[in-house]
Scaffold this motif. Structure first.
Motif, short mmCIF file in Angstrom:
data_model
loop_
_atom_site.label_atom_id
_atom_site.label_comp_id
_atom_site.label_asym_id
_atom_site.label_seq_id
_atom_site.Cartn_x
_atom_site.Cartn_y
_atom_site.Cartn_z
N MET A 220 -2.84 0.31 7.51
CA MET A 220 -2.40 0.40 6.11
C MET A 220 -2.69 -0.84 5.28
O MET A 220 -2.65 -0.77 4.06
N GLY B 87 8.19 4.64 -0.64
CA GLY B 87 7.56 4.86 0.65
C GLY B 87 6.53 3.79 0.99
O GLY B 87 5.53 4.09 1.64
N ARG B 88 6.80 2.56 0.56
CA ARG B 88 5.89 1.45 0.83
C ARG B 88 6.63 0.38 1.63
O ARG B 88 7.18 -0.57 1.06
N THR C 79 7.25 -3.26 -3.07
CA THR C 79 7.52 -2.12 -2.20
C THR C 79 8.43 -1.10 -2.87
O THR C 79 8.26 0.11 -2.70
N PRO D 249 0.80 -1.23 0.00
CA PRO D 249 0.00 0.00 0.00
C PRO D 249 0.84 1.27 0.00
O PRO D 249 1.91 1.34 0.59
N ASP D 250 0.32 2.31 -0.66
CA ASP D 250 0.91 3.64 -0.63
C ASP D 250 0.41 4.39 0.61
O ASP D 250 -0.58 4.01 1.23
N GLY D 251 1.10 5.48 0.92
CA GLY D 251 0.59 6.42 1.92
C GLY D 251 0.98 6.15 3.35
O GLY D 251 0.40 6.76 4.27
N THR D 252 1.95 5.27 3.60
CA THR D 252 2.37 5.02 4.98
C THR D 252 3.01 6.27 5.56
O THR D 252 3.91 6.85 4.96
N PRO D 253 2.58 6.70 6.74
CA PRO D 253 3.19 7.90 7.35
C PRO D 253 4.63 7.63 7.77
O PRO D 253 5.04 6.48 7.95
N GLU D 254 5.39 8.69 7.95
CA GLU D 254 6.77 8.56 8.43
C GLU D 254 6.77 7.93 9.82
O GLU D 254 6.04 8.38 10.72
#
Length: 320
Positions: free
Chosen positions: A28, A193-194, A188, A9-14
């Motif tokens: 996520m 950022g995955r 990934t 998945p995309d969009g994982t926070p830092e």
């Protein structure tokens, strides 16, 4: 028909030190019983506070069990996890400049905690792999491998089985944990950022609830069991130095017949058997050949000692 499905998945926070990685994973991903969750070691390390200020060169001595090889600025070491990696697996990518990330202190334990947390809060039985990037001997490029695992059959043992032609398989041992980690990295990516990937289609490798399995540490060969314990240059230097602390990576002592052949072929001497229970050999050696003979026997896991007779040396297995 066999089908393998990988979702990253995309969009994982830092991820920051102290973050609840279980909560982030459950937010996520969409997990089901029998899935294999692959998590990059970077986010595990960040959540566990394994971030340090400084450079890889600064941190390398503390993460090194022993140096395997050096070529220019590249240093390959065996780290304290038993993994052989460039710069001990210390990473300076995807972090602010001036910071580095160390590998998790115990990747198998990190995987177990993630698996238990997902079971407790998500209600599903999955396997967990903690992955990291490594190079391979004789191959260009890198691929991801499993440095931590929980709830997974990490290797499938085919020894004793027969193929379609009736041939018995002797040493076939697919490292499926590494194969799954490498497959997950295709989804990934390195810059996307995955950090999480869900692999679906190998539920047969997922262990029952409460059984974490042998872990990825079981895929690490013991020091001395690997045929390539040193780089080519380092092996020559360490054999010539013949320091006892350097001997383990050369492996177990060779058989007397194997050493005898090497001594004959390299220095032109012919050892004789002593009849001793430790398999010791005797050889008459001119003074000028003592050092090359010592280096050769050291590389074969043996030692050289003097006797009461001039130029006569006793060769015996180092571990006896």
């Amino acid at each position: 028909m066999s089908r393998l499905e990988i979702t990253a998945p995309d969009g994982t926070p830092e991820v920051e030190p102290g973050d609840d990685l279980v909560a982030i994973v459950l937010l996520m991903t969409s997990l089901a019983d029998g899935d294999v969750l692959v998590v990059t070691s970077k986010v595990v390390s960040k959540a566990e506070g394994r971030i340090r200020r400084g450079t890889r060169e600064d941190a390398l001595p503390g993460e090194t069990a022993r140096v395997v090889a050096r070529r220019g600025e590249t240093t390959i070491v065996r780290n304290h996890l038993g993994l052989t990696m460039a710069a001990a697996g210390i990473d300076n990518s995807n972090v602010p400049q001036g910071q580095i990330v160390l590998l998790p202190a115990d990747p198998d334990d990190s995987a177990r905690k993630l698996r238990d947390g997902i079971r407790e809060h998500g209600g599903v039985n999955v396997a967990v792999i903690v992955s990291d990037t490594a190079g391979r001997a004789w191959r260009e490029g890198q691929t991801d491998i499993a440095i931590g695992a929980a709830g997974l059959v990490v290797a499938e043992d085919y020894a004793g089985r027969t193929d379609a032609h009736g041939n018995e398989l002797a040493v076939t041992l697919p490292a499926v944990a590494d194969e799954l980690a490498g497959a997950a990295e295709l989804a990934t990516g390195k810059l996307g950022g995955r950090p999480f990937a869900v692999v679906r289609g190998r539920a047969d490798l997922v262990l029952p609830v409460g059984e974490h399995g042998r872990g990825a540490v079981s895929l690490v060969r013991p020091d001395g069991a690997d045929l390539f314990g040193y780089g080519a240059r380092e092996a020559v230097v360490r054999a010539l130095r013949a320091a006892p602390a350097d001997q383990r990576p050369f492996g177990a002592p060779a058989a007397p017949a194997e050493l005898t052949t090497a001594v004959r072929d390299v220095v032109g001497l012919v050892p004789s058997h002593t009849g001793a229970s430790d398999g010791a050999l005797m050889v008459t050696c001119p003074r000028g050949l003592i050092r090359p003979l010592t280096a050769l026997t050291f590389a074969y896991g043996w030692t050289v000692t003097s006797t009461d007779h001039p130029n006569e040396l006793r060769l015996r297995p180092a571990s006896v």
